[in-house]
Design a protein around this motif. Structure first.
Motif, PDB file in Angstrom:
ATOM      1  N   SER A  88       0.826  -1.206   0.000  1.00 24.88           N
ATOM      2  CA  SER A  88       0.000   0.000   0.000  1.00 24.88           C
ATOM      3  C   SER A  88       0.863   1.260   0.000  1.00 24.88           C
ATOM      4  N   ASN A  89       1.877   1.282   0.821  1.00 20.96           N
ATOM      5  CA  ASN A  89       2.738   2.466   0.907  1.00 20.96           C
ATOM      6  C   ASN A  89       3.539   2.685  -0.365  1.00 20.96           C
ATOM      7  N   GLY A  90       3.761   1.655  -1.127  1.00 28.32           N
ATOM      8  CA  GLY A  90       4.468   1.799  -2.394  1.00 28.32           C
ATOM      9  C   GLY A  90       3.572   2.254  -3.532  1.00 28.32           C
ATOM     10  N   MET A  91       2.262   2.128  -3.366  1.00 33.80           N
ATOM     11  CA  MET A  91       1.321   2.452  -4.431  1.00 33.80           C
ATOM     12  C   MET A  91       0.772   3.871  -4.350  1.00 33.80           C
ATOM     13  N   ASP A  92       0.485   4.359  -3.160  1.00 33.83           N
ATOM     14  CA  ASP A  92      -0.221   5.626  -2.999  1.00 33.83           C
ATOM     15  C   ASP A  92       0.565   6.526  -2.056  1.00 33.83           C
ATOM     16  N   LYS A  93       1.165   7.522  -2.583  1.00 33.94           N
ATOM     17  CA  LYS A  93       2.004   8.409  -1.761  1.00 33.94           C
ATOM     18  C   LYS A  93       1.172   9.365  -0.907  1.00 33.94           C
ATOM     19  N   ASP A  94      -0.133   9.522  -1.197  1.00 28.94           N
ATOM     20  CA  ASP A  94      -0.982  10.437  -0.440  1.00 28.94           C
ATOM     21  C   ASP A  94      -1.567   9.799   0.816  1.00 28.94           C
ATOM     22  N   PHE A  95      -1.486   8.489   0.918  1.00 27.94           N
ATOM     23  CA  PHE A  95      -2.060   7.784   2.060  1.00 27.94           C
ATOM     24  C   PHE A  95      -1.033   6.796   2.575  1.00 27.94           C
ATOM     25  N   TRP A  96      -0.566   6.995   3.804  1.00 25.00           N
ATOM     26  CA  TRP A  96       0.460   6.126   4.373  1.00 25.00           C
ATOM     27  C   TRP A  96      -0.168   5.190   5.391  1.00 25.00           C
ATOM     28  N   VAL A  97       0.178   3.926   5.309  1.00 26.47           N
ATOM     29  CA  VAL A  97      -0.324   2.908   6.235  1.00 26.47           C
ATOM     30  C   VAL A  97       0.781   2.581   7.231  1.00 26.47           C
ATOM     31  N   ASP A  98       0.462   2.645   8.511  1.00 31.70           N
ATOM     32  CA  ASP A  98       1.430   2.286   9.547  1.00 31.70           C
ATOM     33  C   ASP A  98       1.672   0.785   9.481  1.00 31.70           C
ATOM     34  N   PRO A  99       2.894   0.356   9.157  1.00 33.37           N
ATOM     35  CA  PRO A  99       3.176  -1.079   9.034  1.00 33.37           C
ATOM     36  C   PRO A  99       2.843  -1.877  10.288  1.00 33.37           C
ATOM     37  N   GLN A 100       2.895  -1.252  11.478  1.00 34.24           N
ATOM     38  CA  GLN A 100       2.577  -1.986  12.707  1.00 34.24           C
ATOM     39  C   GLN A 100       1.102  -2.374  12.771  1.00 34.24           C
ATOM     40  N   LEU A 101       0.234  -1.636  12.091  1.00 33.82           N
ATOM     41  CA  LEU A 101      -1.187  -1.970  12.099  1.00 33.82           C
ATOM     42  C   LEU A 101      -1.484  -3.218  11.273  1.00 33.82           C
ATOM     43  N   LEU A 102      -0.674  -3.456  10.268  1.00 34.63           N
ATOM     44  CA  LEU A 102      -0.942  -4.573   9.355  1.00 34.63           C
ATOM     45  C   LEU A 102       0.236  -5.535   9.262  1.00 34.63           C
ATOM     46  N   ASP A 103       1.058  -5.599  10.291  1.00 32.61           N
ATOM     47  CA  ASP A 103       2.271  -6.418  10.192  1.00 32.61           C
ATOM     48  C   ASP A 103       2.014  -7.919  10.188  1.00 32.61           C
ATOM     49  N   ASP A 104       0.770  -8.324  10.451  1.00 36.38           N
ATOM     50  CA  ASP A 104       0.437  -9.751  10.410  1.00 36.38           C
ATOM     51  C   ASP A 104      -0.273 -10.145   9.121  1.00 36.38           C
ATOM     52  N   TYR A 105      -0.420  -9.205   8.189  1.00 33.52           N
ATOM     53  CA  TYR A 105      -1.181  -9.477   6.969  1.00 33.52           C
ATOM     54  C   TYR A 105      -0.291  -9.305   5.750  1.00 33.52           C
ATOM     55  N   SER A 106      -0.280 -10.310   4.914  1.00 30.54           N
ATOM     56  CA  SER A 106       0.560 -10.240   3.731  1.00 30.54           C
ATOM     57  C   SER A 106      -0.198 -10.752   2.509  1.00 30.54           C
ATOM     58  N   ILE A 107       0.386 -10.484   1.371  1.00 28.79           N
ATOM     59  CA  ILE A 107      -0.128 -10.941   0.083  1.00 28.79           C
ATOM     60  C   ILE A 107       0.896 -11.921  -0.461  1.00 28.79           C
ATOM     61  N   CYS A 108       0.405 -13.025  -0.943  1.00 30.33           N
ATOM     62  CA  CYS A 108       1.290 -14.036  -1.518  1.00 30.33           C
ATOM     63  C   CYS A 108       0.788 -14.370  -2.922  1.00 30.33           C
ATOM     64  N   ILE A 109       1.688 -14.341  -3.877  1.00 32.04           N
ATOM     65  CA  ILE A 109       1.370 -14.688  -5.258  1.00 32.04           C
ATOM     66  C   ILE A 109       2.095 -15.987  -5.579  1.00 32.04           C
ATOM     67  N   PHE A 110       1.329 -16.967  -6.007  1.00 28.75           N
ATOM     68  CA  PHE A 110       1.892 -18.275  -6.348  1.00 28.75           C
ATOM     69  C   PHE A 110       2.043 -18.422  -7.860  1.00 28.75           C
ATOM     70  N   GLN A 111       2.899 -19.321  -8.258  1.00 32.96           N
ATOM     71  CA  GLN A 111       3.032 -19.675  -9.670  1.00 32.96           C
ATOM     72  C   GLN A 111       3.212 -21.162  -9.814  1.00 32.96           C
ATOM     73  N   ARG A 112       2.855 -21.656 -10.976  1.00 30.72           N
ATOM     74  CA  ARG A 112       3.026 -23.096 -11.247  1.00 30.72           C
ATOM     75  C   ARG A 112       4.419 -23.403 -11.682  1.00 30.72           C
TER      76      ARG A 112
END
Length: 64
Positions: A40-64
């Protein structure tokens, strides 16, 4: 946070210590794995997300 979920009868029953082991079991590999706040912080410079609020949530992309 986990205690809060548990106190309302909604215990946290999932999570992965090593997502690559799950991927391997189903014939995939991990292409990318990153924290939601970092993404999120890399996408939108106008809105910053505190990493401590979401430090347990991640996105994982798999491939075959």
């Amino acid at each position: 946070m986990l205690d809060g979920f548990s106190s309302i009868g909604a215990p946290w029953n999932t999570g992965f210590d090593d997502i690559s082991k799950l991927a391997e079991k189903v014939g995939l590999s991990v292409k990318e794995n990153f924290l939601i706040a970092d993404y999120s912080n890399g996408m939108d410079k106008d809105f910053w997300v505190d990493p401590q609020l979401l430090d347990d949530y991640s996105i994982c992309i798999f491939q075959r």
